[in-house]
Design a protein around this motif. Structure first.
Motif, PDB file in Angstrom:
ATOM      1  N   ASP A   4      -8.983 -12.062   5.916  1.00 37.19           N
ATOM      2  CA  ASP A   4      -9.916 -11.226   5.152  1.00 37.19           C
ATOM      3  C   ASP A   4     -11.094 -12.046   4.638  1.00 37.19           C
ATOM      4  O   ASP A   4     -12.193 -11.520   4.462  1.00 37.19           O
ATOM      5  N   SER A  26      -7.605  -1.918   3.397  1.00 35.03           N
ATOM      6  CA  SER A  26      -7.071  -2.893   4.346  1.00 35.03           C
ATOM      7  C   SER A  26      -8.068  -3.082   5.482  1.00 35.03           C
ATOM      8  O   SER A  26      -8.639  -2.108   5.983  1.00 35.03           O
ATOM      9  N   CYS A  27      -8.254  -4.346   5.882  1.00 36.05           N
ATOM     10  CA  CYS A  27      -9.064  -4.627   7.081  1.00 36.05           C
ATOM     11  C   CYS A  27      -8.183  -5.211   8.176  1.00 36.05           C
ATOM     12  O   CYS A  27      -8.668  -5.928   9.057  1.00 36.05           O
ATOM     13  N   GLY A  48      -9.461  -9.756  -0.298  1.00 30.77           N
ATOM     14  CA  GLY A  48      -8.232  -9.394  -0.991  1.00 30.77           C
ATOM     15  C   GLY A  48      -7.340 -10.566  -1.310  1.00 30.77           C
ATOM     16  O   GLY A  48      -6.600 -10.551  -2.302  1.00 30.77           O
ATOM     17  N   CYS A 101      -8.431   2.909   3.906  1.00 33.07           N
ATOM     18  CA  CYS A 101      -8.745   2.876   2.473  1.00 33.07           C
ATOM     19  C   CYS A 101      -7.986   3.965   1.723  1.00 33.07           C
ATOM     20  O   CYS A 101      -8.278   5.157   1.873  1.00 33.07           O
ATOM     21  N   ASN A 131      -7.131  -7.541   2.910  1.00 28.67           N
ATOM     22  CA  ASN A 131      -7.819  -6.436   2.242  1.00 28.67           C
ATOM     23  C   ASN A 131      -9.154  -6.940   1.723  1.00 28.67           C
ATOM     24  O   ASN A 131      -9.454  -8.137   1.792  1.00 28.67           O
ATOM     25  N   GLN A 191       0.831  -1.194   0.000  1.00 27.22           N
ATOM     26  CA  GLN A 191       0.000   0.000   0.000  1.00 27.22           C
ATOM     27  C   GLN A 191       0.868   1.248   0.000  1.00 27.22           C
ATOM     28  O   GLN A 191       0.518   2.264  -0.624  1.00 27.22           O
ATOM     29  N   SER A 207      -7.106  -2.736  -7.300  1.00 23.16           N
ATOM     30  CA  SER A 207      -6.716  -1.623  -6.425  1.00 23.16           C
ATOM     31  C   SER A 207      -7.078  -0.254  -6.973  1.00 23.16           C
ATOM     32  O   SER A 207      -7.126   0.721  -6.216  1.00 23.16           O
TER      33      SER A 207
END
Length: 400
Positions: free
Chosen positions: A347, A329-330, A365, A317, A373, A146, A177
């Motif tokens: 995820d 991203s989580c 993701g 985000c 993600n 990222q 992305s």
């Protein structure tokens, strides 16, 4: 003896299609589901393109065509490459297939031998490594971060290239992305490729016209003419022209490669739909004033989604340059417990629990080679996006 081919064991079904199918099934069962998994504009195909298809039907243009495209469409594609990208192709250097996916697949089938490697920056579109595997090649997934904007750098590219590398596959703007390479970023990559003449470049430029904030799109063969003879520039009408179901993709490249791809196509699907081809002629040659109008809406949606997701606990985000996806991203939710009592470890757990608890369908993701993600497509109604983001905020706020 097993009945199914061994090659099927090397690949997995499309995660994006699986999410869309699950969302549809839940809706059919009466659940209130907002599906944000499908990469498809919610705008309808423009009327002039529809009218061209209807005229083609009425004019009897419903027969077989040349295997890899009618002359009129090849001419329109060549004109598009010349005007929009500064690339000069003859009709014999143009391939038209049933969607961009077939064009990519044909190129891999025509060029890959066992052991040949294809460099694929991650995150990537879910189908890239699977197509390489089906064609007998070896996908080499190169992680991005990222912090780097989810973009491949010259240094990581240099390290990934080996004696068996045959292709570098670049997708800009990116699915999933939304990252898009500037001219300077592409030049850094093409400088590396000039030092490795055995490596070819395959570009997936399907989201070329979907860029925001004054971003200027360029493609590798345009940035570095020295790579023109070993670049396959792939594009299509699906996204910018709102023609996903029409299934027309195209590419420009060296004539021997284009001929080989036509041979593959001649023994698989043969020609793309004649009607869709005539519609695509009108799409490429006709007015394009709807594209900036659509992009204005997409940008507003992007900004709304980024803002609302960054207000959700545990979500980070970034702002994408193009396409119609965000890839937040989580990581901040990992280790927490969902309302169901399940601990979120991956995820995949996050998107599963989000769907069960709040009826929001997104794609994990890890399906795109990068986690933790998830991908959201904001190519849907603004009201639905706002409601979905409110549900995500609530879901994240309820994690313990």
């Amino acid at each position: 003896m097993a009945f199914l081919a061994d090659s099927l064991a090397r690949i997995k079904p499309s995660a994006t299609i699986a999410v869309a199918d699950k969302a549809r099934a839940l809706k059919a069962a009466g659940r209130d589901v907002i599906g944000l998994g499908s990469g498809e504009p919610d705008f309808d195909t423009p009327d002039n393109i529809k009218d061209a298809a209807i005229k083609a039907i009425r004019d009897g243009k419903t027969k077989y065509t040349n295997v890899d495209g009618i002359p009129e469409l090849k001419a329109a594609v060549a004109r598009k490459f010349e005007v929009e990208n500064g690339l000069t192709y003859k009709p014999s250097q143009i391939s038209v297939g049933t969607g961009g996916k077939q064009v990519l697949y044909n190129a891999f089938m025509a060029t890959l031998n066992p052991g040949d490697e294809v460099i694929i920056p991650a995150p990537y579109w879910v189908s890239y490594p699977e197509m390489v595997l089906l064609a007998g090649g070896t996908p080499v997934e190169v992680p991005t971060t990222q912090a780097s904007g989810f973009k491949l750098t010259a240094e990581t590219l240099e390290r990934a290239i080996g004696p068996k590398t045959k292709w570098l596959l670049l997708n800009s703007p990116s699915n999933p992305s939304g990252a898009a390479y500037t001219r300077a970023e592409l030049k850094a990559l093409t400088d590396v490729l000039l030092r490795h003449p055995h490596v070819w470049v395959m570009t997936d430029d399907m989201y070329e016209h979907l860029v925001y904030d004054d971003f200027v799109f360029t493609t590798p063969a345009q940035v570095e003419p020295g790579l023109f003879d070993r670049t396959l520039t792939v594009n299509g009408v699906s996204k910018a022209y709102c023609m996903t179901g029409w299934r027309i993709g195209f590419a420009g490249g060296p004539e021997p490669l284009i001929q080989a791809m036509a041979t593959i196509q001649s023994q698989s699907t043969s020609n793309p739909s004649s009607i869709a081809q005539w519609a695509s002629v009108e799409a490429l040659n006709g007015p394009k004033d709807f594209i900036p109008a659509h992009n204005k809406v997409f940008k507003e949606r992007r900004d709304l989604v980024v803002s609302m997701l960054n207000q959700a606990s545990g979500i980070d985000c970034p702002v994408p340059e193009g396409a119609f996806y965000v890839f937040p991203s989580c990581a901040g939710t990992i280790g927490k417990v969902a309302p169901s009592g399940k601990r979120i470890e991956t995820d995949q757990d996050f998107v599963t629990e989000l769907l069960e608890a709040e009826g929001v369908a997104v794609v994990q993701g890890s399906a795109f080679g990068h986690g933790p993600n998830f991908r959201i497509s904001y190519a849907t109604a603004t009201s639905a996006l706002q409601a979905a983001c409110e549900r995500i905020q609530r879901f994240c706020g309820n994690l313990k």
